[in-house]
Scaffold this motif. Structure first.
Motif, PDB file in Angstrom:
ATOM      1  N   GLY A  14      38.227  36.344  50.029  1.00 32.99           N
ATOM      2  CA  GLY A  14      39.166  35.890  51.042  1.00 32.99           C
ATOM      3  C   GLY A  14      40.601  36.038  50.567  1.00 32.99           C
ATOM      4  N   PHE A  15      41.505  36.258  51.522  1.00 31.01           N
ATOM      5  CA  PHE A  15      42.924  36.291  51.195  1.00 31.01           C
ATOM      6  C   PHE A  15      43.712  35.574  52.282  1.00 31.01           C
ATOM      7  N   GLY A  16      44.833  35.017  51.887  1.00 29.94           N
ATOM      8  CA  GLY A  16      45.745  34.361  52.824  1.00 29.94           C
ATOM      9  C   GLY A  16      47.166  34.570  52.348  1.00 29.94           C
ATOM     10  N   VAL A  17      48.045  34.882  53.254  1.00 26.40           N
ATOM     11  CA  VAL A  17      49.453  35.095  52.928  1.00 26.40           C
ATOM     12  C   VAL A  17      50.261  34.058  53.699  1.00 26.40           C
ATOM     13  N   ILE A  18      51.078  33.300  52.965  1.00 20.71           N
ATOM     14  CA  ILE A  18      51.908  32.291  53.616  1.00 20.71           C
ATOM     15  C   ILE A  18      53.371  32.465  53.211  1.00 20.71           C
ATOM     16  N   GLU A  19      54.235  31.949  54.058  1.00 22.62           N
ATOM     17  CA  GLU A  19      55.644  31.754  53.728  1.00 22.62           C
ATOM     18  C   GLU A  19      55.713  30.292  53.333  1.00 22.62           C
ATOM     19  N   SER A  20      56.119  30.007  52.084  1.00 25.22           N
ATOM     20  CA  SER A  20      56.047  28.633  51.596  1.00 25.22           C
ATOM     21  C   SER A  20      56.973  27.681  52.343  1.00 25.22           C
ATOM     22  N   GLU A  21      58.080  28.175  52.890  1.00 24.64           N
ATOM     23  CA  GLU A  21      58.954  27.326  53.703  1.00 24.64           C
ATOM     24  C   GLU A  21      58.212  26.966  54.989  1.00 24.64           C
ATOM     25  N   GLY A  22      57.812  25.714  55.105  1.00 16.83           N
ATOM     26  CA  GLY A  22      57.121  25.283  56.314  1.00 16.83           C
ATOM     27  C   GLY A  22      55.662  25.688  56.371  1.00 16.83           C
ATOM     28  N   THR A  23      55.135  26.251  55.315  1.00 18.60           N
ATOM     29  CA  THR A  23      53.750  26.697  55.254  1.00 18.60           C
ATOM     30  C   THR A  23      53.378  27.540  56.472  1.00 18.60           C
ATOM     31  N   ASP A  27      49.258  36.006  57.350  1.00 15.15           N
ATOM     32  CA  ASP A  27      48.103  36.903  57.440  1.00 15.15           C
ATOM     33  C   ASP A  27      46.941  36.252  56.702  1.00 15.15           C
ATOM     34  N   PHE A  28      45.742  36.610  57.082  1.00 11.32           N
ATOM     35  CA  PHE A  28      44.548  36.143  56.379  1.00 11.32           C
ATOM     36  C   PHE A  28      43.401  37.071  56.714  1.00 11.32           C
ATOM     37  N   GLY A  29      42.378  37.039  55.890  1.00 15.54           N
ATOM     38  CA  GLY A  29      41.219  37.874  56.171  1.00 15.54           C
ATOM     39  C   GLY A  29      40.202  37.835  55.059  1.00 15.54           C
ATOM     40  N   LEU A  30      39.264  38.744  55.155  1.00 15.43           N
ATOM     41  CA  LEU A  30      38.133  38.781  54.242  1.00 15.43           C
ATOM     42  C   LEU A  30      37.777  40.228  53.939  1.00 15.43           C
ATOM     43  N   PHE A  31      37.581  40.516  52.677  1.00 12.04           N
ATOM     44  CA  PHE A  31      37.056  41.812  52.256  1.00 12.04           C
ATOM     45  C   PHE A  31      35.624  41.584  51.789  1.00 12.04           C
ATOM     46  N   THR A  32      34.743  42.491  52.140  1.00 10.54           N
ATOM     47  CA  THR A  32      33.341  42.339  51.763  1.00 10.54           C
ATOM     48  C   THR A  32      32.820  43.616  51.116  1.00 10.54           C
ATOM     49  N   SER A  33      31.738  43.446  50.378  1.00  9.16           N
ATOM     50  CA  SER A  33      31.017  44.602  49.850  1.00  9.16           C
ATOM     51  C   SER A  33      29.533  44.258  49.858  1.00  9.16           C
ATOM     52  N   GLU A  34      28.733  45.271  49.935  1.00  7.32           N
ATOM     53  CA  GLU A  34      27.284  45.092  50.049  1.00  7.32           C
ATOM     54  C   GLU A  34      26.628  44.950  48.684  1.00  7.32           C
ATOM     55  N   ILE A  46      37.082  46.377  47.468  1.00  6.02           N
ATOM     56  CA  ILE A  46      37.837  45.123  47.604  1.00  6.02           C
ATOM     57  C   ILE A  46      39.224  45.272  47.004  1.00  6.02           C
ATOM     58  N   ALA A  47      39.325  45.937  45.860  1.00 11.94           N
ATOM     59  CA  ALA A  47      40.641  46.150  45.229  1.00 11.94           C
ATOM     60  C   ALA A  47      41.553  46.972  46.140  1.00 11.94           C
ATOM     61  N   SER A  48      41.000  47.960  46.812  1.00  6.49           N
ATOM     62  CA  SER A  48      41.806  48.764  47.741  1.00  6.49           C
ATOM     63  C   SER A  48      42.351  47.908  48.879  1.00  6.49           C
ATOM     64  N   GLY A  49      41.515  47.018  49.388  1.00  4.77           N
ATOM     65  CA  GLY A  49      41.964  46.117  50.439  1.00  4.77           C
ATOM     66  C   GLY A  49      43.079  45.196  49.965  1.00  4.77           C
ATOM     67  N   LEU A  50      42.928  44.640  48.768  1.00  2.37           N
ATOM     68  CA  LEU A  50      43.969  43.766  48.213  1.00  2.37           C
ATOM     69  C   LEU A  50      45.260  44.542  47.963  1.00  2.37           C
ATOM     70  N   ILE A  82      36.863  41.062  40.266  1.00  2.00           N
ATOM     71  CA  ILE A  82      37.896  41.110  41.306  1.00  2.00           C
ATOM     72  C   ILE A  82      39.191  40.502  40.767  1.00  2.00           C
ATOM     73  N   SER A  83      39.085  39.410  40.038  1.00  2.00           N
ATOM     74  CA  SER A  83      40.278  38.784  39.444  1.00  2.00           C
ATOM     75  C   SER A  83      40.978  39.753  38.505  1.00  2.00           C
ATOM     76  N   GLY A  84      40.208  40.452  37.698  1.00  3.40           N
ATOM     77  CA  GLY A  84      40.790  41.426  36.775  1.00  3.40           C
ATOM     78  C   GLY A  84      41.507  42.549  37.510  1.00  3.40           C
ATOM     79  N   SER A  85      40.923  43.025  38.601  1.00  2.43           N
ATOM     80  CA  SER A  85      41.576  44.068  39.399  1.00  2.43           C
ATOM     81  C   SER A  85      42.912  43.572  39.941  1.00  2.43           C
ATOM     82  N   LEU A  86      42.909  42.346  40.449  1.00  5.82           N
ATOM     83  CA  LEU A  86      44.138  41.778  41.001  1.00  5.82           C
ATOM     84  C   LEU A  86      45.178  41.526  39.902  1.00  5.82           C
ATOM     85  N   MET A  87      44.722  41.111  38.736  1.00  4.43           N
ATOM     86  CA  MET A  87      45.638  40.900  37.606  1.00  4.43           C
ATOM     87  C   MET A  87      46.318  42.209  37.224  1.00  4.43           C
ATOM     88  N   GLN A  88      45.577  43.293  37.239  1.00  4.96           N
ATOM     89  CA  GLN A  88      46.144  44.597  36.906  1.00  4.96           C
ATOM     90  C   GLN A  88      47.189  45.011  37.933  1.00  4.96           C
TER      91      GLN A  88
END
Length: 175
Positions: A14-23, A27-34, A46-50, A82-88
């Motif tokens: 799952g992902f969610g994008v917020i503007e912290s001012e006023g929360t 955007d939000f959504g979900l990436f899946t894999s089989e 999933i990394a491509s989606g992120l 997935i965390s490692g991909s995002l960290m990179q």
């Protein structure tokens, strides 16, 4: 400040994008894999989606739910991959990365570090002013972004920011 929150997983991310001012929810959504597909393809999809979300929103901070020990080693490995991909990606784009435990996220959103997924989903909906459809991974990701805004030093007083920086430095030394 734009914050990307991610609830990492190899089957559902799952992902969610917020503007912290006023929360404000951007955007939000979900990436899946089989399951049963080549792990390289699953992580890559999933990394491509992120990567696309990073390109579209250009967050100033990425908040990531920290891997925690479970009995299910496969699940932990998927989260770590997935965390490692995002960290990179964060490294390449020079975006600060914040890690939060599931209980930190729950406490930041509900006031209770042991809240269940339904409580988290309800509070996220209240905080952003709309229901978050889909599996709980999506609302959880928005909750991670909100936690990043509240506890990650993105907002708060100068003293709070110093305390967060000191806590994070201590965590890096501890591991």
């Amino acid at each position: 400040m734009i914050i990307l929150g991610v609830d990492p997983g190899l089957t559902r991310c799952g992902f969610g994008v917020i503007e912290s001012e006023g929360t404000k929810l951007l955007d939000f959504g979900l990436f899946t894999s089989e399951a049963g597909t080549d792990p390289r393809d699953r992580v890559g999809k999933i990394a491509s989606g992120l990567k696309e979300v990073l390109s579209r929103h250009r967050p100033e901070v990425i908040a990531l739910e920290r891997v925690f020990a479970q009995a299910n080693l496969r699940s932990v490995m998927g989260v770590a991959q997935i965390s490692g991909s995002l960290m990179q990606m964060a490294y390449e784009l020079d975006i600060p990365l914040q890690f939060f435990t599931p209980s930190e996220v729950k406490a930041a959103v509900t006031g209770n570090g042991r809240a269940d997924k339904a409580q988290v989903g309800q509070m996220v909906a209240r905080l952003v002013g709309q229901e978050i459809p889909g599996p709980p991974d999506v609302a959880d990701a928005v909750a991670v972004a909100i936690c990043g805004a509240k506890r990650g030093g993105a907002t708060g007083t100068a003293a709070q920011k110093k305390w967060v920086a000191a806590a994070k430095a201590a965590n890096r030394r501890i591991g």
